[in-house]
Structure formats: structure tokens, C-alpha cells
Design an enzyme around this catalytic site. Structure first.
Site, PDB file in Angstrom:
ATOM      1  N   ASP A  20       0.877  -1.185   0.000  1.00 34.47           N
ATOM      2  CA  ASP A  20       0.000   0.000   0.000  1.00 34.47           C
ATOM      3  C   ASP A  20       0.907   1.226   0.000  1.00 34.47           C
ATOM      4  O   ASP A  20       1.836   1.304   0.809  1.00 34.47           O
ATOM      5  CB  ASP A  20      -0.923   0.004   1.235  1.00 34.47           C
ATOM      6  CG  ASP A  20      -2.100   0.951   1.061  1.00 34.47           C
ATOM      7  OD1 ASP A  20      -1.874   2.113   0.677  1.00 34.47           O
ATOM      8  OD2 ASP A  20      -3.229   0.516   1.286  1.00 34.47           O
ATOM      9  N   ASP A  42      -8.638  -0.759  -3.878  1.00 27.74           N
ATOM     10  CA  ASP A  42      -9.819   0.094  -3.992  1.00 27.74           C
ATOM     11  C   ASP A  42      -9.974   0.694  -5.386  1.00 27.74           C
ATOM     12  O   ASP A  42     -10.610   1.714  -5.547  1.00 27.74           O
ATOM     13  CB  ASP A  42      -9.758   1.218  -2.941  1.00 27.74           C
ATOM     14  CG  ASP A  42      -8.547   2.115  -3.130  1.00 27.74           C
ATOM     15  OD1 ASP A  42      -7.751   1.856  -4.064  1.00 27.74           O
ATOM     16  OD2 ASP A  42      -8.391   3.078  -2.360  1.00 27.74           O
ATOM     17  N   ARG A  95     -12.496   2.814  10.517  1.00 32.82           N
ATOM     18  CA  ARG A  95     -12.677   1.475   9.945  1.00 32.82           C
ATOM     19  C   ARG A  95     -11.375   0.692   9.779  1.00 32.82           C
ATOM     20  O   ARG A  95     -11.418  -0.530   9.671  1.00 32.82           O
ATOM     21  CB  ARG A  95     -13.358   1.581   8.583  1.00 32.82           C
ATOM     22  CG  ARG A  95     -12.521   2.296   7.515  1.00 32.82           C
ATOM     23  CD  ARG A  95     -13.335   2.587   6.283  1.00 32.82           C
ATOM     24  NE  ARG A  95     -12.545   3.077   5.159  1.00 32.82           N
ATOM     25  CZ  ARG A  95     -12.090   4.317   5.040  1.00 32.82           C
ATOM     26  NH1 ARG A  95     -12.307   5.213   5.994  1.00 32.82           N
ATOM     27  NH2 ARG A  95     -11.391   4.680   3.976  1.00 32.82           N
ATOM     28  N   CYS A 109     -15.334   4.330  -1.208  1.00 31.45           N
ATOM     29  CA  CYS A 109     -15.494   4.761   0.186  1.00 31.45           C
ATOM     30  C   CYS A 109     -15.366   6.279   0.326  1.00 31.45           C
ATOM     31  O   CYS A 109     -15.970   6.883   1.207  1.00 31.45           O
ATOM     32  CB  CYS A 109     -14.455   4.061   1.063  1.00 31.45           C
ATOM     33  SG  CYS A 109     -14.622   2.272   1.067  1.00 31.45           S
ATOM     34  N   CYS A 119      -8.825 -14.518 -20.370  1.00 32.00           N
ATOM     35  CA  CYS A 119      -8.762 -15.919 -19.961  1.00 32.00           C
ATOM     36  C   CYS A 119      -9.316 -16.909 -20.985  1.00 32.00           C
ATOM     37  O   CYS A 119      -9.057 -18.109 -20.846  1.00 32.00           O
ATOM     38  CB  CYS A 119      -9.415 -16.121 -18.594  1.00 32.00           C
ATOM     39  SG  CYS A 119     -11.196 -15.998 -18.606  1.00 32.00           S
TER      40      CYS A 119
END
Lengths: 250, 82
Positions: A61, A126, A72, A185, A244
């Protein structure tokens, strides 16, 4: 790695279980899991995996902890604001389990990071670009992938067992070239415990996969926290999937 | 008839939407989506948002897959945060 006396006590509730036991605990010890995104999902996922005795976590991250994360993202404390998430997470996870090895990547996920020797990849990111990159690399390397997301009162999980040649992939259902959704978010908000529910389910699926129990794959699991409702949907392999479909013809 | 299901926050926008939709030859999820958007303005933004998924009888489906009489058609809003 073998269990020592302290670890026998620590993991005794796993060792009591016929379908984990000493062999299963060794299997968890010898596992290396990549977790991409150390936000609302990455926090509960890594907490549970660290406590469960996973041997090695690589966490990725680029962000720093912000005050708006704290309702959260349960690994971080007030004093962590302004610090790199991966550094704060590493310290908190080592506090939970000192035996855990934690590799940190304070940068966006990349092909180089994905080239590591992982048994499993957990998508806690995200954004669609990261999800597509993870899907692409995991499909190509036949690495299991569990992709999760949450917004508002809702969350979802998709598990892909790419060791199975006929598995659908993330891109079979979601066009990677479609515009980024507005429902994240930052724009729609999110209920903290919903991330806990989805993150806990993602960690449960991860343990089942690592222990060789092949959690249901090729499924989309949806959760509506306001209605208290789970619903499962089958994912189909798209015969026109650019990514795929060629693998499935092999 | 086709049974309609609006999952999660789409259900909030779909409070006035019907639970059933008249089946017809060649009907697709895409056609149902646009018909609902025209009849129910509150649904326009939610249904036309990028990455809305659709399922037919609990199988994630293509927007152009034909619908059959008696099937369940579910709309799932995108969840992208982490």
C-alpha cells in the site's frame, strides 16, 4: 518450520481440529500470502491471518494513515496519522504475532511485486486498475486470487482458483476498460463493521484455500449489511474474455 | 413474467419499481434496464452506473443474454472500495 512448546499452546484451538491439526498448522506456517491494499479490508484480513499463524505476509500500500481512515482501518491508531500504512501495519501485526514475517511494499502494486513466491493473493485494493492487474498476473501464473470490496453497507467477494484451467476470471464479469465506478469509500462512505464482515470472510476463505479445502470458487458472494442478507451468484467464464478465454482453449 | 430483484442500495432507489416485468420474445437485461430507467427516474443514475452487474437465476450474466419467462433478474450495484 516445526511447532515449539509455546506455539503448541498458542495454536491449541487449531490443533484440536481434525481438519487443521499439526499438519495444517505447519501448512499455515509455511504459507506466504500477498495482501494488496492495507485499508478497511486489508486490516482485518491481515489481523486474522497473523493471529492464525500464517508464516509470511507481504503487504502492499502506498498510502499514509489519515484521520478519516480511523473509523474502519482497525490496525491504526491516532498517533499513526501521517505515517505509512505498511509500516504501522507491520508493527501492529508483529505485536499480534512476533513469529510472523512481514515484507512491506510502500508503493502501488506492480508486476515486480507480483513476481514473488506466494501461495495466495488477496485483493483488498480500492481501484479497478489494481484489480485488473492482480487478475491478469494471477491468471497467468495460476495463483489463487480472492478479490473483495465494500462500499456503504455492502460488500462482495470473488474467489478464483486459477489452478483450474476452466476457471472464470475477474474480467469475465467486469470489463477492465469500463469507467471507474463512482461508488467508493471516499465518495459514498462505508460502514466500518461491513469491512470487518467481508475481511473476516476473505480471511476464512484464505485459510480454507491454504489448508487445501478449496473454498467455493467461481462465485460472487454479496453482503447487504443493512438487510443482514448474504446472496451467492455463480460466475460464468466469458467465452469472449480477452484475458482468460485463450487459456481455456488450451 | 420476470421477477425483478434490486440488491443493496439499488433497492433504495427501486422503492417504486415493479417486482415483475412482462416477458416477451427476445427480451434482454439491457432492454429491461432501459425500460425501468425511463419509467422510474430515480433508477436512472443507479442502473446506468458503470460496473452494475446483472444475474439471471443467480448466475452473473451478459446484458444481452435472452431472458426466459419465469426467470429471476437481479441487478447488483457496484462495490469498489477497499
Amino acid at each position: 518450520m516445526r511447532l515449539n512448546g509455546r506455539q503448541f499452546a498458542r495454536y491449541s484451538r487449531h490443533l484440536l481440529m481434525d481438519d487443521i491439526g499439526v499438519d495444517g498448522q505447519h501448512r499455515l506456517f509455511n504459507s506466504h500470502v500477498l495482501v494488496v491494499g492495507m485499508g478497511g479490508l486489508g486490516c482485518p484480513v491481515t489481523l486474522y491471518l497473523a493471529a492464525a499463524g500464517i508464516g509470511r505476509l507481504s503487504i502492499c500500500d502506498a498510502d499514509i494513515v489519515a484521520e478519516s481512515n480511523l473509523h474502519r482501518q482497525i490496525l491504526y491508531r491516532d498517533a499513526d496519522c501521517g505515517r505509512l500504512k505498511v509500516d504501522c501495519a507491520r508493527r501492529a501485526l508483529k505485536d499480534v504475532n512476533p513469529d510472523l514475517m512481514v515484507d512491506t511494499h510502500a508503493e502501488p502494486v506492480s508486476a515486480e511485486i507480483l513476481s514473488g513466491d506466494y501461495q495466495l493473493v488477496l485483493d483488498c485494493s480500492d481501484n479497478l486498475a489494481a484489480r485488473s492487474l492482480l487478475n491478469h498476473h494471477c491468471r497467468a501464473r495460476r495463483l489463487p486470487l480472492i478479490s473483495a470490496s465494500a462500499t456503504g453497507w455492502e460488500g462482495q467477494l470473488m474467489a478464483f482458483d486459477f489452478e483450474r484451467q476452466q476457471s472464470p476470471c475477474f474480467n469475465c464479469s467486469i470489463d477492465p476498460s469500463s469507467p471507474e465506478g463512482r461508488a467508493d469509500c471516499d465518495t459514498q462512505g462505508v460502514v466500518g463493521p461491513v469491512l470487518g464482515v467481508i475481511g473476516s470472510q476473505q480471511a476464512t476463505m484464505a485459510m480454507a484455500m491454504l489448508l487445501g479445502y478449496g473454498h467455493p470458487h467461481g462465485q460472487l458472494q454479496r453482503y447487504d449489511g443493512k438487510a443482514g442478507q448474504w446472496m451467492n451468484f455463480k460466475l460464468q467464464a466469458n467465452p469472449n474474455c480477452d484475458l482468460c478465454a485463450p487459456f481455456r482453449r488450451c | 413474467m420476470i421477477k425483478l430483484l434490486f440488491f443493496g442500495r439499488l433497492g433504495d432507489s427501486a422503492a417504486t419499481a415493479p417486482e415483475l416485468f412482462e416477458a416477451s420474445e427476445g427480451l434482454t437485461p439491457s432492454a429491461v434496464r432501459y425500460a425501468l430507467a425511463i419509467e422510474h427516474p430515480r433508477l436512472v443514475e443507479a442502473l446506468l452506473e458503470p460496473q452494475v452487474l446483472v444475474s439471471i437465476d443467480r448466475v452473473i450474466a451478459d446484458w444481452n443474454q435472452p431472458l426466459t419467462d419465469g426467470c429471476e433478474l437481479a441487478f447488483l450495484p457496484p462495490v469498489t472500495g477497499g
